[in-house]
Design a protein around this motif. Structure first.
Motif, PDB file in Angstrom:
ATOM      1  N   CYS A  23       0.805  -1.220   0.000  1.00 51.74           N
ATOM      2  CA  CYS A  23       0.000   0.000   0.000  1.00 51.74           C
ATOM      3  C   CYS A  23       0.839   1.272   0.000  1.00 51.74           C
ATOM      4  O   CYS A  23       0.380   2.331   0.436  1.00 51.74           O
ATOM      5  N   HIS A  24       2.056   1.198  -0.504  1.00 47.22           N
ATOM      6  CA  HIS A  24       2.913   2.390  -0.569  1.00 47.22           C
ATOM      7  C   HIS A  24       3.855   2.234  -1.761  1.00 47.22           C
ATOM      8  O   HIS A  24       4.950   1.670  -1.645  1.00 47.22           O
ATOM      9  N   VAL A  25       3.416   2.715  -2.924  1.00 43.74           N
ATOM     10  CA  VAL A  25       4.213   2.602  -4.148  1.00 43.74           C
ATOM     11  C   VAL A  25       4.156   3.918  -4.923  1.00 43.74           C
ATOM     12  O   VAL A  25       3.171   4.654  -4.853  1.00 43.74           O
ATOM     13  N   HIS A  26       5.233   4.203  -5.654  1.00 41.11           N
ATOM     14  CA  HIS A  26       5.324   5.427  -6.446  1.00 41.11           C
ATOM     15  C   HIS A  26       5.693   5.090  -7.888  1.00 41.11           C
ATOM     16  O   HIS A  26       6.566   4.249  -8.127  1.00 41.11           O
ATOM     17  N   SER A  27       5.035   5.756  -8.822  1.00 37.62           N
ATOM     18  CA  SER A  27       5.305   5.560 -10.246  1.00 37.62           C
ATOM     19  C   SER A  27       5.962   6.805 -10.822  1.00 37.62           C
ATOM     20  O   SER A  27       6.295   7.752 -10.097  1.00 37.62           O
ATOM     21  N   VAL A  28       6.125   6.820 -12.140  1.00 40.59           N
ATOM     22  CA  VAL A  28       6.680   7.990 -12.825  1.00 40.59           C
ATOM     23  C   VAL A  28       5.768   9.203 -12.688  1.00 40.59           C
ATOM     24  O   VAL A  28       6.179  10.317 -13.024  1.00 40.59           O
ATOM     25  N   HIS A  29       4.549   9.002 -12.181  1.00 43.80           N
ATOM     26  CA  HIS A  29       3.640  10.128 -11.984  1.00 43.80           C
ATOM     27  C   HIS A  29       3.958  10.919 -10.722  1.00 43.80           C
ATOM     28  O   HIS A  29       3.308  11.927 -10.443  1.00 43.80           O
ATOM     29  N   THR A 182      -7.380   0.378  26.671  1.00 40.62           N
ATOM     30  CA  THR A 182      -8.331   1.471  26.453  1.00 40.62           C
ATOM     31  C   THR A 182      -9.089   1.327  25.137  1.00 40.62           C
ATOM     32  O   THR A 182      -9.960   2.153  24.839  1.00 40.62           O
ATOM     33  N   GLY A 183      -8.762   0.304  24.341  1.00 45.74           N
ATOM     34  CA  GLY A 183      -9.447   0.093  23.065  1.00 45.74           C
ATOM     35  C   GLY A 183      -9.030   1.055  21.975  1.00 45.74           C
ATOM     36  O   GLY A 183      -9.757   1.207  20.981  1.00 45.74           O
ATOM     37  N   THR A 184      -7.863   1.695  22.123  1.00 42.69           N
ATOM     38  CA  THR A 184      -7.438   2.704  21.143  1.00 42.69           C
ATOM     39  C   THR A 184      -6.196   2.293  20.369  1.00 42.69           C
ATOM     40  O   THR A 184      -5.542   3.123  19.757  1.00 42.69           O
ATOM     41  N   TRP A 185      -5.855   1.009  20.374  1.00 39.59           N
ATOM     42  CA  TRP A 185      -4.612   0.576  19.736  1.00 39.59           C
ATOM     43  C   TRP A 185      -4.697   0.686  18.212  1.00 39.59           C
ATOM     44  O   TRP A 185      -5.768   0.599  17.618  1.00 39.59           O
ATOM     45  N   ARG A 186      -3.530   0.890  17.591  1.00 39.03           N
ATOM     46  CA  ARG A 186      -3.427   1.042  16.143  1.00 39.03           C
ATOM     47  C   ARG A 186      -2.647  -0.131  15.569  1.00 39.03           C
ATOM     48  O   ARG A 186      -1.512  -0.385  15.985  1.00 39.03           O
ATOM     49  N   PRO A 187      -3.221  -0.844  14.608  1.00 42.54           N
ATOM     50  CA  PRO A 187      -2.506  -1.956  13.987  1.00 42.54           C
ATOM     51  C   PRO A 187      -1.254  -1.487  13.254  1.00 42.54           C
ATOM     52  O   PRO A 187      -1.118  -0.314  12.871  1.00 42.54           O
ATOM     53  N   ALA A 188      -0.352  -2.426  13.043  1.00 48.38           N
ATOM     54  CA  ALA A 188       0.857  -2.185  12.266  1.00 48.38           C
ATOM     55  C   ALA A 188       0.661  -2.693  10.843  1.00 48.38           C
ATOM     56  O   ALA A 188      -0.102  -3.630  10.596  1.00 48.38           O
ATOM     57  N   MET A 189       1.368  -2.037   9.899  1.00 44.53           N
ATOM     58  CA  MET A 189       1.418  -2.562   8.553  1.00 44.53           C
ATOM     59  C   MET A 189       2.818  -2.344   7.993  1.00 44.53           C
ATOM     60  O   MET A 189       3.614  -1.565   8.545  1.00 44.53           O
ATOM     61  N   GLY A 190       3.141  -3.031   6.901  1.00 40.49           N
ATOM     62  CA  GLY A 190       4.431  -2.876   6.251  1.00 40.49           C
ATOM     63  C   GLY A 190       4.250  -2.692   4.763  1.00 40.49           C
ATOM     64  O   GLY A 190       3.378  -3.326   4.149  1.00 40.49           O
ATOM     65  N   ASN A 191       5.061  -1.824   4.167  1.00 39.51           N
ATOM     66  CA  ASN A 191       4.982  -1.516   2.739  1.00 39.51           C
ATOM     67  C   ASN A 191       6.378  -1.274   2.185  1.00 39.51           C
ATOM     68  O   ASN A 191       7.306  -0.922   2.926  1.00 39.51           O
ATOM     69  N   SER A 192       6.502  -1.397   0.882  1.00 38.50           N
ATOM     70  CA  SER A 192       7.817  -1.262   0.259  1.00 38.50           C
ATOM     71  C   SER A 192       8.251   0.179   0.043  1.00 38.50           C
ATOM     72  O   SER A 192       9.442   0.468   0.007  1.00 38.50           O
ATOM     73  N   ASP A 193       7.278   1.106  -0.131  1.00 35.61           N
ATOM     74  CA  ASP A 193       7.602   2.478  -0.529  1.00 35.61           C
ATOM     75  C   ASP A 193       8.390   2.456  -1.840  1.00 35.61           C
ATOM     76  O   ASP A 193       9.392   3.167  -2.009  1.00 35.61           O
ATOM     77  N   THR A 194       7.935   1.652  -2.767  1.00 33.58           N
ATOM     78  CA  THR A 194       8.661   1.428  -4.020  1.00 33.58           C
ATOM     79  C   THR A 194       8.877   2.710  -4.804  1.00 33.58           C
ATOM     80  O   THR A 194       7.940   3.468  -5.060  1.00 33.58           O
ATOM     81  N   HIS A 195      10.128   2.922  -5.196  1.00 34.48           N
ATOM     82  CA  HIS A 195      10.503   3.960  -6.152  1.00 34.48           C
ATOM     83  C   HIS A 195      11.305   3.374  -7.305  1.00 34.48           C
ATOM     84  O   HIS A 195      11.320   3.937  -8.398  1.00 34.48           O
ATOM     85  N   LEU A 196      11.979   2.242  -7.056  1.00 35.92           N
ATOM     86  CA  LEU A 196      12.926   1.685  -8.010  1.00 35.92           C
ATOM     87  C   LEU A 196      12.608   0.226  -8.320  1.00 35.92           C
ATOM     88  O   LEU A 196      11.820  -0.422  -7.624  1.00 35.92           O
TER      89      LEU A 196
END
Length: 329
Positions: A23-29, A182-196
């Motif tokens: 959920c974290h990718v970048h194109s030529v745009h 307290t019921g306010t926890w935030r899940p973790a996620m991982g992404n590539s942050d692709t540029h190359l």
């Protein structure tokens, strides 16, 4: 502009299943080096079921993503909101929608931007909290954000883990101890942050979704029904059992004061270790066999552990996979 210029919000998929996505990718745009077509081809080649468009401070361009979606490949619309004091991902936003980025923490405008995304049914993700460059380190309070990106692959193309990710994981792990009660926890996620070339899917998030759609995928991520893996070769199955009652990652388990049997089955990490983590820190560790498949079993109680989550590491200490918690009541 016709909505057909954009990818559909639902793919046929496999029904209720575990889906892999970046959920974290970048194109030529924006500032990526790959075309949208190259990104889609490479995402599917490494075993992903979905990706999100996250160009810097701009909406997904019309007409460049829609034709790349398929029955077994979903493309979510998003944006990387690149502010002066931290970056975050707006996932699941409407076509042509742009979230304001031209502000910083002291301006007090972040809540307006978060509300804009939430009104669209979208998800707000604090990105690479300890990125080693100006504006990259996340300075906003986490209140109002839904998820934390604890593993970002941009600076790790030559190695899948670094000190910035280690700091983000430790910070998130500590926050669970305070936030889960307290019921306010935030899940973790991982992404590539692709540029190359060669970055996509390293790492990615594996989410349980009722179907392969934007709404269902975001719901699974928001609920923490997910884990993070460095590649599609790595898999972790994680459950907790209390007298026949079974819960999986992101779920709550009613223990009625009894013993809880925790089991994690790992595939694709030869000679590594698998460890259990609770509000008391790391409480158990086992070695994985050389064939890359192994099972860890451990038991606890809700009195001793408010939650349990799993980390899988290579012999050099680098993360291969990690899970969101199972919460014990």
């Amino acid at each position: 502009m016709s909505s057909s210029s954009f990818p559909p919000a639902r793919a046929v998929g496999r029904g209720a299943a575990w889906y892999r996505g970046d959920c974290h990718v970048h194109s030529v745009h924006s500032d990526g080096k790959l075309t949208t077509g190259e990104l889609a081809v490479r995402a599917r080649a490494v075993g992903l079921d979905f990706i999100a468009t996250t160009e810097h401070n701009s909406a997904a361009a019309p007409g460049v993503w829609g034709h790349l979606a398929a029955d077994d490949f979903l493309i979510l619309l998003g944006e990387e909101v690149t502010t002066k004091t931290g970056h975050w991902l707006a996932l699941g936003i409407d076509p042509s929608e742009v979230v304001d980025w031209n502000h910083q923490v002291r301006d007090g405008l972040i809540d307006q931007s978060l509300d804009q995304v939430h009104r669209m049914g979208g998800l707000c993700v604090a990105a690479h909290p300890h990125a080693p460059y100006p504006s990259g380190e996340f300075m906003f309070p986490l209140q109002g954000f839904d998820v934390v990106e604890v593993w970002n692959g941009l600076w790790t193309s030559d190695r899948p883990w670094n000190a910035d990710n280690e700091a983000a994981l430790a910070e998130w792990g500590r926050s669970l101890a305070a936030d889960i009660p307290t019921g306010t926890w935030r899940p973790a996620m991982g992404n590539s942050d692709t540029h190359l070339e060669g970055q996509i899917g390293i790492p990615h998030t594996v989410v349980f979704a009722e179907e392969l759609s934007t709404k269902a995928v975001l719901a699974g991520i928001r609920a923490g029904r997910s884990r993070i893996a460095e590649s599609a070769d790595v898999d972790v199955s994680f459950t907790a059992n209390a007298d026949g009652r079974v819960a999986g990652v992101g779920e709550r388990l009613a223990t009625h004061g009894g013993r809880v049997d925790v089991q994690a089955a790992v595939r694709g990490v030869p000679v590594g270790t698998v460890s259990s983590h609770t509000d008391r820190g790391k409480v158990h560790q086992a070695s994985l066999p050389g064939d890359g498949a192994g099972i860890m079993q451990w038991d606890t109680t809700a009195e001793d552990s408010a939650f349990v989550r799993i980390e899988v590491r290579h012999p050099n200490g680098h993360i291969a996979a990690l899970t969101n918690p199972i919460i014990l009541n």
